[in-house]
Design a protein around this motif. Sequence first.
Motif, PDB file in Angstrom:
ATOM      1  N   ASP A 196      -0.668  12.404  -2.758  1.00  0.00           N
ATOM      2  CA  ASP A 196       0.181  11.927  -3.852  1.00  0.00           C
ATOM      3  C   ASP A 196      -0.022  12.770  -5.117  1.00  0.00           C
ATOM      4  N   LYS A 199       5.926   7.998  -2.449  1.00  0.00           N
ATOM      5  CA  LYS A 199       6.253   6.782  -3.196  1.00  0.00           C
ATOM      6  C   LYS A 199       5.213   6.553  -4.295  1.00  0.00           C
ATOM      7  N   ALA A 200       3.961   6.777  -3.935  1.00  0.00           N
ATOM      8  CA  ALA A 200       2.893   6.610  -4.926  1.00  0.00           C
ATOM      9  C   ALA A 200       3.083   7.591  -6.083  1.00  0.00           C
ATOM     10  N   ARG A 212       5.014   7.695   2.062  1.00  0.00           N
ATOM     11  CA  ARG A 212       4.176   6.729   1.340  1.00  0.00           C
ATOM     12  C   ARG A 212       3.481   7.421   0.168  1.00  0.00           C
ATOM     13  N   MET A 213       2.934   8.614   0.444  1.00  0.00           N
ATOM     14  CA  MET A 213       2.291   9.363  -0.628  1.00  0.00           C
ATOM     15  C   MET A 213       3.316   9.666  -1.714  1.00  0.00           C
ATOM     16  N   ILE A 233      -2.734   4.124  11.985  1.00  0.00           N
ATOM     17  CA  ILE A 233      -2.938   3.250  10.833  1.00  0.00           C
ATOM     18  C   ILE A 233      -2.718   1.791  11.233  1.00  0.00           C
ATOM     19  N   VAL A 265       0.866  -1.179   0.000  1.00  0.00           N
ATOM     20  CA  VAL A 265       0.000   0.000   0.000  1.00  0.00           C
ATOM     21  C   VAL A 265       0.899   1.224   0.000  1.00  0.00           C
ATOM     22  N   LEU A 266       0.686   2.106  -0.925  1.00  0.00           N
ATOM     23  CA  LEU A 266       1.488   3.325  -0.934  1.00  0.00           C
ATOM     24  C   LEU A 266       0.739   4.388  -0.128  1.00  0.00           C
ATOM     25  N   SER A 267      -0.077   5.171  -0.792  1.00  0.00           N
ATOM     26  CA  SER A 267      -0.798   6.205  -0.057  1.00  0.00           C
ATOM     27  C   SER A 267      -1.986   5.594   0.694  1.00  0.00           C
ATOM     28  N   PRO A 268      -1.999   5.663   2.037  1.00  0.00           N
ATOM     29  CA  PRO A 268      -3.052   4.963   2.789  1.00  0.00           C
ATOM     30  C   PRO A 268      -4.411   5.675   2.821  1.00  0.00           C
ATOM     31  N   ALA A 269      -4.454   6.918   2.437  1.00  0.00           N
ATOM     32  CA  ALA A 269      -5.745   7.614   2.427  1.00  0.00           C
ATOM     33  C   ALA A 269      -6.530   7.180   1.194  1.00  0.00           C
ATOM     34  N   TYR A 288      -0.973   9.827  11.792  1.00  0.00           N
ATOM     35  CA  TYR A 288      -1.498   8.769  10.927  1.00  0.00           C
ATOM     36  C   TYR A 288      -0.817   7.445  11.244  1.00  0.00           C
TER      37      TYR A 288
END
Lengths: 486, 458
Positions: free
Chosen positions: B443, B363-364, B360-361, B278, A364-368, B274
């Motif tokens: 992202d 990375k996306a 994470r964003m 999470i 999972v990249l962006s969790p939102a 978050y």
Amino acid sequence: MSQSHETKAADKKPGAAFFDHFDRHAHGKGLKGGTTHYCPGCGHGLAHKFLAEALVELGVEDRTVMISPVGCAVFLFYYFDTGNTQAAHGRAPAVALGHKLANPNSIVVSYQGDGDLAAIGLAEIMHAAQLGIPISVIFINNAIYGMTGGQMAPTTLPGQWSATTPEGRGPMQGQPMHVSEVIAKLDGASYVERCALYDQRERKRCKAAIKKALQLQVEGRGFGFVEILAECPTHWHMTSLESELHVKNVMAKEYPLGLIKDVTREPWFSPAKPTFDVERVLDVLETERDTVERFCQKFPEHLDPLDVSIKLAGSGGDGAQTAAMLVTRTAICEGYDSTHIPSYGPESRGGTSYADVHIAKSEVLSPAAPHPHVLVAFNAPSLDKFAGDVRPGGMVIYDASVIAKAPKVAEGVRVHAVPMSAIAQRLGNVVVKSVVALGALQQAAQVLDERSFLGELRRSLSHKAGMIPVNEEAFKAGVQAVRTPA
Amino acid sequence: MSRERPPVLVTEALCKGCGRCIEACPKKAMTLGSDINQTSGLTPIHIDYNLCNSCGLCVVACPEPYGLGAEVYDLEDPRHLYGEQARSKRPANVAPRKIPLPKVEPMVLKGNYASAIGAILAGCRHVYGYPITPSTEGAELMAKLLPKLDGVFLQACSEVATVNHMYGCAAAGLPVMTFTSGPGFSLMLEGISYFIGAELPGVFVDVMRPGPGLGYIGPEQSDIKLACRGLGHGNTHAIVLAPTSPQEMLDLTIEAFTLTYKYRNPVVIAADGYLGQITGRVTLPDHLIEPGLPDWAVWGDAAHKSNLISSIFQDWSELEKHNEKICAKYRVMEEHEQRSTGYQLDGATTLVVACNTPARMAKAAVERLRREGRPVGLFQPLTLWPFPIKALLTELVHANRIVVVEASDGQLEDELRLALHHARGPDVDIRHLRHMGGILPTDQEIYQIARSCTEVAQ
């Protein structure tokens, strides 16, 4: 000279838990190796001595940890041949508890002055006393700040001169604080006594009080607190003898001497040693030891080749978070990566609550989930708020029992109206509407596999096995409701 | 003498002449002296042995340990010259023990829970804390689990008390940790400075939330400055780890315990709101740790009796030396503990720099840009202090643009710029994308700003 050594060694018991030589006091150079840093006539020296003697008499000096405060007694560790930890200003009781709970067999003494204990450290001493864990506190009350040079303490007497009450402590500077009386009111404190040092009788009583407080700790009975009215000739601008008389004739009137509280408790403090046993740790962590069976043949690529996002939304208590968590757990059991992030807020219930869930083939990249593939809505505000965000090709599933109006959605978004609440009611348990929603979600979106959801439901409810049948029924009813809409 | 009591002797050099013995003497044998002692410069007491019956009441009244007694304290005694401390033996250092763990199914854990379980597996059985959103689940889980492992969770009366409970536990030699968030972390800073000064290990998980003041409870990264530059008063630093996922919350918490003992210096885990909240997949390590007992611990037994935990040094030059010793540890950390990871860094001309959830964003966004054939990579610091400048410099051989993505007013960027400056790094175009208040960069936004960088480059 050798003879005198022998005499000294023989004198050691009874003796005092002092170093033979104060190496830590300016490296023990010259006089400092044999003398304290205290001013002539200071009460600290006597309090140290009685404490050091009591430790030896009880035979506990080897397992004692002295906590030095900030104040004149900060250098306690120069003298005490025990373990020593020096604490931040006012925090000695908190540090003492850290020591005591780390090694319950240690004898921990928090030694504090009136600024340290009664001003900056009031919260720590109150809570340590109320907690009642057996530690011993020696409270030196000389009604003034020594180390910083004679400023007002909480215990400074009315009218008393100090560097910060140059006209004497007046009504604007408040009243002297009777700490022992306050501590004694706390149920956690076992023993509270106030003593002085000005004559032989008081000295004897003081030593006995210190010993008793320690004894209570040694026996694991409770929290002991000894307040000692001590002389500060330097900042009182008195001779030693005048200081003793001042304690006797003035201070002791404000702060009456004697036993304030003595509640004998049975020995109770004997915690077990922490365990590092693998089996016990894995059990306590509730790890899944058996391999969980997998049912999914392939990733739900009909929704997205790599990463499917789902938003579940309702009002607090609708079960959006529970359902979201079940989706995440199920997906992870199936070997995918999955995340769940709640819209967390203050602990006031009844507001809107939503959860973003991702299921990814590898990561999972962006969790939102601002543009989810699937929206599950439990109430009208949630549906209004999020239905328009669902991406083309996605779907909206909503509780038709409580939402009358079908949502406006983007082109290519499928809509499933499922009477979740009504189904749950029919099953006799309105709470399971979130599980009805799960069944509907699985049937409508084919995200995972029915069997994997049912397996996860059973695992999650293993502690309340009685709830398993109704939840299974709810899930199946959700599936059915989408398969054959009313 | 008649009752075979030893005579009372005064060690004149050690007598401060306070006269407390005068009041104590029933025979009135004690008087203030008149001769100034040449060693002390004070006027010791005078004993009239014609009156003294050796009752010893004066000894009880003397505030000096060796002022009055059955013998004269011998300042020239060779034992004193060489010192008691030099003779005392150091206790054995008991090293931590690794115990193999069987393979179990991955767990599904909230970030805060993952960190707590990491701590348990790292051997921590003592946790102190004060509830504060969004970190509280860490304390809650510890309150539930630790009693079952005969450990201790104590809810302190404040974060100030928390850090000092921790200080006592750490001084006793045992692993200790806490969970907190911005306002609580601020309150712990004095204590963290004491930890550093006294060279104590401890792990602080700061689940960052927006400020200033009460702010609110969403995710932010605005404690980076505190963690990297503001750990209380004095010359303070600590390794600051920045996890990205529940898995890293667990892994880096375990790592934090290793590092905190390695350097006898606290370690901060800077997470964001978050990340605390999470839930994700977490695989457990293949072993757990049973802590040992370091030789320096003030454990409370005969072997460790001569130990002292303290941060006070009266002698200025000694305090300077102590500071130099601590700062030398910082230099070693800077040399050896820089950590980072990356994604699609090969040949990247634009680097997105981000940590925690924004990474994470990022990375996306990088994934999407690479699919479009744009040379963008993600550089993700895992240690915020020391900043992983060595790895960044390697990337700056081919990259000439940086976009710092963060949920704060440039606190991560400041770390990057400082490190770049100290390392005399190349001139590089640094841009940024920032959000605050609980809003994280999306992202899409990262995609757009990074994409515009590649367009300028082309």
